[in-house]
Design a protein around this motif. Structure first.
Motif, PDB file in Angstrom:
ATOM      1  N   CYS A 212     -11.511  -7.100  -4.542  1.00  0.00           N
ATOM      2  CA  CYS A 212     -10.413  -6.131  -4.430  1.00  0.00           C
ATOM      3  C   CYS A 212      -9.137  -6.674  -5.051  1.00  0.00           C
ATOM      4  O   CYS A 212      -8.412  -5.965  -5.755  1.00  0.00           O
ATOM      5  CB  CYS A 212     -10.173  -5.764  -2.969  1.00  0.00           C
ATOM      6  SG  CYS A 212     -11.399  -4.627  -2.304  1.00  0.00           S
TER       7      CYS A 212
ATOM      8  N   CYS B  64     -11.791  -2.904   0.958  1.00  0.00           N
ATOM      9  CA  CYS B  64     -11.003  -3.551   2.007  1.00  0.00           C
ATOM     10  C   CYS B  64      -9.601  -3.899   1.526  1.00  0.00           C
ATOM     11  O   CYS B  64      -8.674  -4.001   2.321  1.00  0.00           O
ATOM     12  CB  CYS B  64     -11.711  -4.807   2.507  1.00  0.00           C
ATOM     13  SG  CYS B  64     -11.691  -6.185   1.329  1.00  0.00           S
ATOM     14  N   GLY B  65      -9.450  -4.097   0.209  1.00  0.00           N
ATOM     15  CA  GLY B  65      -8.135  -4.388  -0.343  1.00  0.00           C
ATOM     16  C   GLY B  65      -7.745  -5.857  -0.298  1.00  0.00           C
ATOM     17  O   GLY B  65      -6.715  -6.231  -0.867  1.00  0.00           O
ATOM     18  N   VAL B  66      -8.536  -6.697   0.359  1.00  0.00           N
ATOM     19  CA  VAL B  66      -8.119  -8.092   0.519  1.00  0.00           C
ATOM     20  C   VAL B  66      -9.183  -9.108   0.085  1.00  0.00           C
ATOM     21  O   VAL B  66      -8.899 -10.311   0.049  1.00  0.00           O
ATOM     22  CB  VAL B  66      -7.699  -8.407   1.978  1.00  0.00           C
ATOM     23  CG1 VAL B  66      -6.447  -7.622   2.347  1.00  0.00           C
ATOM     24  CG2 VAL B  66      -8.824  -8.097   2.956  1.00  0.00           C
ATOM     25  N   CYS B  67     -10.396  -8.663  -0.238  1.00  0.00           N
ATOM     26  CA  CYS B  67     -11.411  -9.640  -0.647  1.00  0.00           C
ATOM     27  C   CYS B  67     -11.157 -10.039  -2.114  1.00  0.00           C
ATOM     28  O   CYS B  67     -10.328  -9.457  -2.808  1.00  0.00           O
ATOM     29  CB  CYS B  67     -12.826  -9.089  -0.460  1.00  0.00           C
ATOM     30  SG  CYS B  67     -13.324  -7.845  -1.680  1.00  0.00           S
TER      31      CYS B  67
ATOM     32  N   CYS C 206     -16.321  -4.436  -3.802  1.00  0.00           N
ATOM     33  CA  CYS C 206     -15.842  -4.950  -2.509  1.00  0.00           C
ATOM     34  C   CYS C 206     -16.998  -5.409  -1.617  1.00  0.00           C
ATOM     35  O   CYS C 206     -18.078  -4.817  -1.618  1.00  0.00           O
ATOM     36  CB  CYS C 206     -15.041  -3.860  -1.784  1.00  0.00           C
ATOM     37  SG  CYS C 206     -14.469  -4.350  -0.145  1.00  0.00           S
ATOM     38  N   VAL C 207     -16.737  -6.467  -0.857  1.00  0.00           N
ATOM     39  CA  VAL C 207     -17.781  -7.054  -0.019  1.00  0.00           C
ATOM     40  C   VAL C 207     -18.122  -6.190   1.201  1.00  0.00           C
ATOM     41  O   VAL C 207     -19.155  -6.407   1.842  1.00  0.00           O
ATOM     42  CB  VAL C 207     -17.372  -8.462   0.476  1.00  0.00           C
ATOM     43  CG1 VAL C 207     -17.202  -9.406  -0.706  1.00  0.00           C
ATOM     44  CG2 VAL C 207     -16.089  -8.411   1.302  1.00  0.00           C
TER      45      VAL C 207
HETATM   46 ZN    ZN Z   1     -12.725  -5.764  -0.731  1.00  0.00          ZN
END
Ligand code: ZN
Ligand code: ZN
Length: 255
Positions: free
Chosen positions: A104, A98-101, A112-113
């Protein structure tokens, strides 16, 4: 509605089949990729054996389109996507972070979640088109052969990761043993050969794959794995043994 053919896992423990599905449209931040090539992975077979309880626990849903080693060309951009244009040749990340958890953001995007990804729990590349959820999952490949690029995203990347971790151990007088020189190990032999000076010994029961390993840069290829394999490697290394053993088989005998 425009439709396309997709090779899908229709249900848990079902038999994959060709289905007719809608051509997806890219939402904000997403990219629609027209598929050029897809590498086939042993996971594609394993996924057909996943029981419903496990699939549900993973947060995956069926049906989904198989295929997670994808290359293609950008077909359409969702709102807000920059840096790519229709027609760009790309390889698609085999993972779907996702790039934001929290994971990440600290660089552990393999944890990643988000559940699943393209070809495992969500629609993958064994179709005419695939949706890529973030442009960050695309890597421009220029005029690289898309059939060459596709398996690099998983089989190549997995072997590269393993070899990169052991590079500090591979002094020029070291020996690296690669157990299994098929889809993953064949890449490992090449990375070891290209990135280090160590002697590379492939261990592989299949004669054609032993020949392949030698042609890819292995210095020796042993018929194995069997009870005498460890002794054989000790003998060939003057009793010293190998500095690195990479196991690309992962069955009881190799462990
Ligand atoms: Zn993530
Ligand atoms: Zn895979």
């Amino acid at each position: 509605m425009t439709t396309m053919t997709a090779y899908q896992l229709p249900s848990w423990q079902g038999t994959p089949k060709l289905s007719t599905v809608p051509v997806p449209e890219p939402g904000p931040g997403e990219v629609l990729v027209r598929v050029s090539a897809v590498g086939l992975c042993h996971s594609d077979i394993n996924m057909q054996q996943i029981p419903a309880e496990v699939g549900n626990m993973l947060g995956w849903s069926v049906p989904f389109t198989l295929g997670h080693e994808i290359s293609g060309t950008v077909a359409a951009l969702g709102d807000g996507v920059t840096g790519f244009a229709p027609g760009d040749a790309v390889a698609v990340s085999a993972t779907n972070p996702c790039g934001v958890c929290w994971y990440c953001l600290r660089g552990d995007d393999q944890n990643c979640v988000l559940p699943g990804g393209r070809g495992y729990g969500a629609d993958g590349g064994l179709a005419v088109y695939v949706i890529v959820s973030r442009a960050a999952h695309l890597l421009p490949i220029g005029d690289l052969d898309p059939a060459f690029a596709a398996p690099l995203t998983d089989a190549g990347a997995t072997a590269y990761h393993a070899v990169q971790r052991v590079l500090p151990k591979l002094s020029p007088d070291a020996t690296a043993v690669v157990l299994g020189t098929g889809g993953l190990g064949g890449y490992a032999v090449q990375f070891l050969h290209l990135l280090g000076a160590a002697r590379v010994i492939g261990v592989e029961p299949n004669e054609a794959r032993r020949e392949l390993a030698l042609s890819l840069g292995a210095d020796e290829a042993l018929d194995g794995v069997h009870e005498g394999t460890a002794a054989e490697i000790l003998e060939r290394t003057g009793g010293r043994g190998a500095e690195v053993v990479l196991d690309f088989v992962g069955v009881d005998a190799t462990i």
